[in-house]
Design an enzyme around this catalytic site. Structure first.
Site, PDB file in Angstrom:
ATOM      1  N   GLU A  31     -36.584 -67.781 -14.162  1.00 16.86           N
ATOM      2  CA  GLU A  31     -37.400 -68.921 -14.574  1.00 16.86           C
ATOM      3  C   GLU A  31     -36.805 -70.184 -13.996  1.00 16.86           C
ATOM      4  OE1 GLU A  31     -39.274 -70.862 -18.679  1.00 16.86           O
ATOM      5  OE2 GLU A  31     -38.198 -68.943 -18.704  1.00 16.86           O
ATOM      6  N   GLY A  32     -37.683 -71.030 -13.453  1.00 16.78           N
ATOM      7  CA  GLY A  32     -37.238 -72.276 -12.862  1.00 16.78           C
ATOM      8  C   GLY A  32     -37.902 -73.462 -13.531  1.00 16.78           C
ATOM      9  N   VAL A  37     -40.977 -66.335 -12.487  1.00 16.60           N
ATOM     10  CA  VAL A  37     -41.220 -65.351 -11.435  1.00 16.60           C
ATOM     11  C   VAL A  37     -41.115 -63.957 -12.045  1.00 16.60           C
ATOM     12  CG1 VAL A  37     -40.493 -64.428  -9.207  1.00 16.60           C
ATOM     13  CG2 VAL A  37     -40.321 -66.892  -9.652  1.00 16.60           C
ATOM     14  N   LYS A  52     -45.138 -65.659  -8.830  1.00 17.11           N
ATOM     15  CA  LYS A  52     -44.725 -66.948  -9.380  1.00 17.11           C
ATOM     16  C   LYS A  52     -45.868 -67.490 -10.227  1.00 17.11           C
ATOM     17  CE  LYS A  52     -42.944 -71.516  -8.073  1.00 17.11           C
ATOM     18  NZ  LYS A  52     -42.513 -72.379  -6.941  1.00 17.11           N
ATOM     19  N   ASP A 147     -35.814 -78.831  -0.229  1.00 12.35           N
ATOM     20  CA  ASP A 147     -35.042 -78.182  -1.300  1.00 12.35           C
ATOM     21  C   ASP A 147     -34.317 -76.950  -0.754  1.00 12.35           C
ATOM     22  OD1 ASP A 147     -33.935 -77.973  -3.811  1.00 12.35           O
ATOM     23  OD2 ASP A 147     -35.658 -76.931  -4.694  1.00 12.35           O
TER      24      ASP A 147
END
Length: 288
Positions: A31-32, A37, A52, A147
């Site tokens: 998890e972001g 995901v 996602k 990123d």
């Protein structure tokens, strides 16, 4: 981080769409900040996929209006062997589901946690693959990733693949033949270039190159090249040409030390472009 057994919850209409397309979603992988995901599969082909999931009700308007359209456009437009392949994008019930290639080797962060620093040959192999992907994105598509980090380099069948284009942005004006300077200070702190640390408008392509240097340093040394959390201290370390020499964990060949240090040129106007890395002696020596 979720428990391995946690599975996705789908409303009946979304579940029906997935069945029609042949998608099955299993357990959560991670998890972001902008979603979860999951591991899944294509029931028609038997191929494993990663899914996602972004809940549009839980993200800010800026993300929905600015970053999400960029990510989706980038995902659709980027086709490269060293970029995670996107199979499908489905929008349903205020959520977006992105079905992509499943990386059976996890990410480089996980590899480092399990195995420690990466050997020169393997680091060169993976780093060259990601550099090829980034060179294509920079030079052909005029897009900056913004990123770059070891968490966003996935491993599949021992191949390195770049992923997560949530901050990607077209950063070149073809009409005026000039770079569009970025003023959104995005990315991940340990990978910030000096310009981002100082909160100055920055060349996002050059910032990607700096972040690639941090990525390579992490791969070879299993630690970050600069301390973070204190922006003043971080900037002092970044602008001290000799500081990086104190951070190596072992004695590297001179061409490798030179290669690592070339990424950390403070002046972004003379920092090399990603396409230039392929002619460096260390890449040529290790890539044979």
């Amino acid at each position: 981080m979720s428990t391995p057994k946690e599975s996705i919850r789908l409303d009946p209409k979304t579940a029906a769409v997935f069945r029609k397309k042949g998608y099955s979603v299993d357990k959560k992988l991670n998890e972001g900040a902008f979603g979860q995901v999951y591991k899944g599969s294509n029931t028609k082909t038997g191929e494993l996929v990663a899914v996602k999931v972004m809940d549009l009700d839980k993200v800010g308007d800026k993300f929905k209006q600015k970053f999400l359209p960029r990510e989706l456009a980038a995902l659709i437009g980027i086709k490269h062997e060293s970029v995670i392949c996107i199979h499908d994008i489905i929008r349903a019930n205020h959520k977006i589901y992105i079905f992509m290639e499943f990386a059976n080797g996890g990410d480089i962060t996980g590899y480092l946690h399990k195995n420690g620093s990466i050997s020169e040959p393997l680091a060169c192999y993976w780093f060259t693959q990601v550099s090829n992907a980034l060179s294509y994105i920079h030079d052909e598509l005029k897009i900056a990733h913004r990123d770059i980090k070891i968490d966003n380099i996935l491993l599949h069948d021992n191949m390195a693949k770049l992923t997560d284009f949530g901050f990607a942005k077209e950063s070149y004006d073809c009409h005026t033949d000039t770079i569009i300077m970025s003023e959104t200070f995005c990315g991940t702190e340990p990978y910030y270039s000096p310009q981002i640390v100082a909160r100055k408008p920055y060349n996002a392509f050059a910032a990607d190159v700096w972040a690639m240097g941090v990525t390579l340093f992490c791969m070879l040394n299993n630690k970050f090249p600069f301390h973070f959390g204190d922006s003043k201290k971080m900037l002092i370390e970044q602008t001290d040409r000799d500081f990086i020499k104190t951070r190596y964990v072992k004695r590297f060949p001179s061409d490798l030390r030179n290669f690592q240090e070339k990424f950390f040129v403070v002046d972004e106007t003379i920092r090399w472009q990603i396409s230039e890395v392929f002619q460096h002696p260390w890449i040529l020596r290790k890539g044979r």
